[in-house]
Design an enzyme around this catalytic site. Structure first.
Site, PDB file in Angstrom:
ATOM      1  N   HIS A 163       0.814  -1.228   0.000  1.00  0.00           N
ATOM      2  CA  HIS A 163       0.000   0.000   0.000  1.00  0.00           C
ATOM      3  C   HIS A 163       0.849   1.281   0.000  1.00  0.00           C
ATOM      4  O   HIS A 163       0.766   2.059  -0.924  1.00  0.00           O
ATOM      5  CB  HIS A 163      -1.020   0.055   1.156  1.00  0.00           C
ATOM      6  CG  HIS A 163      -1.964  -1.090   1.186  1.00  0.00           C
ATOM      7  ND1 HIS A 163      -2.791  -1.390   0.123  1.00  0.00           N
ATOM      8  CD2 HIS A 163      -2.203  -2.047   2.131  1.00  0.00           C
ATOM      9  CE1 HIS A 163      -3.512  -2.466   0.423  1.00  0.00           C
ATOM     10  NE2 HIS A 163      -3.168  -2.885   1.629  1.00  0.00           N
TER      11      HIS A 163
ATOM     12  N   ASP B 200      -5.205  -8.072  -3.571  1.00  0.00           N
ATOM     13  CA  ASP B 200      -5.474  -7.885  -2.146  1.00  0.00           C
ATOM     14  C   ASP B 200      -6.816  -8.461  -1.686  1.00  0.00           C
ATOM     15  O   ASP B 200      -6.916  -9.635  -1.377  1.00  0.00           O
ATOM     16  CB  ASP B 200      -5.344  -6.389  -1.824  1.00  0.00           C
ATOM     17  CG  ASP B 200      -5.315  -6.072  -0.338  1.00  0.00           C
ATOM     18  OD1 ASP B 200      -5.278  -7.024   0.468  1.00  0.00           O
ATOM     19  OD2 ASP B 200      -5.330  -4.893   0.030  1.00  0.00           O
TER      20      ASP B 200
HETATM   21 ZN    ZN Z   1      -3.610  -6.891   2.493  1.00  0.00          ZN
END
Ligand code: ZN
Length: 483
Positions: free
Chosen positions: A292, A343
């Site tokens: 991220h 994800d």
């Molecule tokens: Zn994750």
């Protein structure tokens, strides 16, 4: 089985080229890439064949198809495929939904799956990934124990189920075994988190070793093992330091600054920001990947760059969860290689992730061609995006893959040049550059026709060999879990 592939075009060193012939041996490695080759005289090298029993594979002419390296899905939680479509509404009385309300739904799914369910759901997610053009997955695996925290007889029961699912689907996997120690600084566990938690670093280390003994990598469908630090929320300084020592030469990944609250809590607990803490405990290196990196500041970006660390961005999940936009231009300028992950699996499509990188930057900076190298090359944006989806992921997971080149694993995909999304784009001057840009910025999983993983042809004409079984088993499990 060895094979020789002759596509219409192939992506070599970031550029689409015609008249390329790619040879793959029986161990699933690319043994030769020839340009303008006359395939009638080719004699592919086959280390298993003797002169008297030489196998000369038939050339597969991939007419109307472009050959690319397979995409690497650097960050996945396979069981979260269960959540697709289940969190897209606002509960009565909720003024606002955000990451934290989504997390409650995720905890419910995380605690509902049995070992059989986990294998079934993971296999289905992996089959969907293959159909979309992903050939390898970095599975950030944090379900370890029974709901409530009781141990299974086999401490790596759930890990072996995820590895079995990958084997069943035929995808390459790096199992990143997650360390999770606490609910957060000064917070007590909620029951749903007990499934993730190890008692101490010794328990973690034993599980990691047992996983490595079980996985036994081979060239064709390798299961690799790495370390994952869940986040600076879920681990204190002692654990983070211990993991840095334990990781050795393995890849190590961590969720980093997905939410502003994580940064605030880290500043409160440690007097420094998350990447500063990770640097302080010795976790940053070229084997480290920040997942991220949404809310990192300039100093943290330079720490990542200085350590030659990687960043994995998960645009469709970050959009879905309303996380915010990372400063990718700054990461790239600091020399941090990017990669992509699906994800939470709100969407599984490498092309959506790739254009999410560039489009997020365009919206954030109100400008265009942000990730392009500024050298005027017409492949500037597409080249950078596809590199993130292939070589960037391979680097983050330490794989010998991500390129069509001799000595690389034959993780390959073809795309349909007759699909409306790209049809006739390649006509005229600079047509192949235009085609690559159309693929990177306007393509989709529906373009994918063939997928080879380590030379195994697992998707043919858009159909995965185990699709029917995978979807039937998944439907049964989902019906039971959601009641
Ligand atoms: Zn994750």
């Amino acid at each position: 089985m060895s094979c020789v592939l002759k596509p219409e075009y192939a992506l070599i060193d970031g550029v689409l080229r015609p008249d390329v012939v790619v040879s793959v041996d029986r161990s699933g490695m690319i043994t030769d890439v020839e340009f303008g080759a006359d395939t009638r005289t080719m004699r592919p090298i086959d280390p298993f064949a003797t002169d008297t029993h030489r196998v000369i594979p038939k050339v597969q002419r991939l007419r109307g198809k472009v050959l690319l390296p397979g995409f690497v899905n650097t960050h996945s939680h396979a069981f979260q495929r269960l959540l697709r479509g289940r969190t897209e509404f606002r509960a009565a009385g909720h003024d606002q939904d955000d990451f934290w309300s989504w997390r409650r739904a995720m905890y419910r799914a995380a605690n509902a799956v049995s070992p059989d369910d986990l294998e079934t759901v993971s296999a289905f997610a992996f089959v969907e990934m293959l159909r979309a053009g992903f050939t390898h997955v970095g599975e950030f695996h944090y379900l370890h124990h029974q709901p409530g925290g009781a141990r299974y007889d086999d401490p790596i029961e759930l890990t072996t189920r995820v590895l079995a699912a990958a084997q069943r689907a035929g995808i390459g996997i790096s199992l990143l075994r997650v360390a999770y120690q606490r609910a957060g600084f000064g917070k007590s566990f909620v029951r749903e988190q007990l499934r993730f938690v190890d008692t101490d670093l010794d328990e973690y280390a034993r599980a990691l070793e047992a996983t490595e003994a079980y996985a036994r990598p081979d060239d064709r469908c390798p299961a690799r093992v790495g370390v994952a630090a869940h986040s600076v929320r879920a681990l204190d300084r002692e654990w983070l330091t211990g993991l840095a020592e334990l990781a050795g030469e393995r890849p190590i990944h961590a969720h980093v600054s997905e939410q502003p609250l994580e940064v605030e809590e880290c500043l409160f607990e440690h007097g420094m920001r998350p990447v500063e803490l990770l640097s302080d405990v010795g976790l940053l290196s070229e084997r480290f990947t920040a997942i991220h990196a949404t809310h990192v500041d300039a100093q943290e970006v330079s720490l990542l760059g200085g350590a030659r660390a990687n960043a994995c961005i998960c645009p469709t999940t970050e959009q879905n969860l309303g996380d915010g936009l990372p400063n990718l231009a700054a990461l790239v300028a600091a020399g941090v290689p990017l990669s992509i992950g699906t994800d939470s699996h709100a969407h599984i499509d490498p092309f959506a992730e790739l254009r999410g990188l560039e489009h997020g930057e365009r919206l954030r900076t109100r400008s265009r061609n942000v990730l392009a190298r500024g050298d005027g090359h017409r492949n500037g944006v597409a080249g950078a995006l596809i590199e993130a989806g292939t070589r960037g992921g391979a680097r983050a997971l330490g794989l010998l893959a991500g390129e069509i080149a001799t000595g690389q694993r034959a993780d390959l995909i073809t795309l349909d040049l007759n699909d409306p999304a790209v049809a006739a784009v390649s006509e005229g001057e600079n047509g192949l550059h235009a085609l690559l840009a159309a693929i990177a910025l306007g393509g989709g999983a529906h373009l994918v026709k063939d997928v080879w993983v380590g030379g195994q042809h697992v998707v043919s004409d858009g159909i995965h060999v185990r699709w029917e079984t995978a979807v039937r088993d998944y439907a049964e499990a989902a019906a039971q879990i959601w009641g």
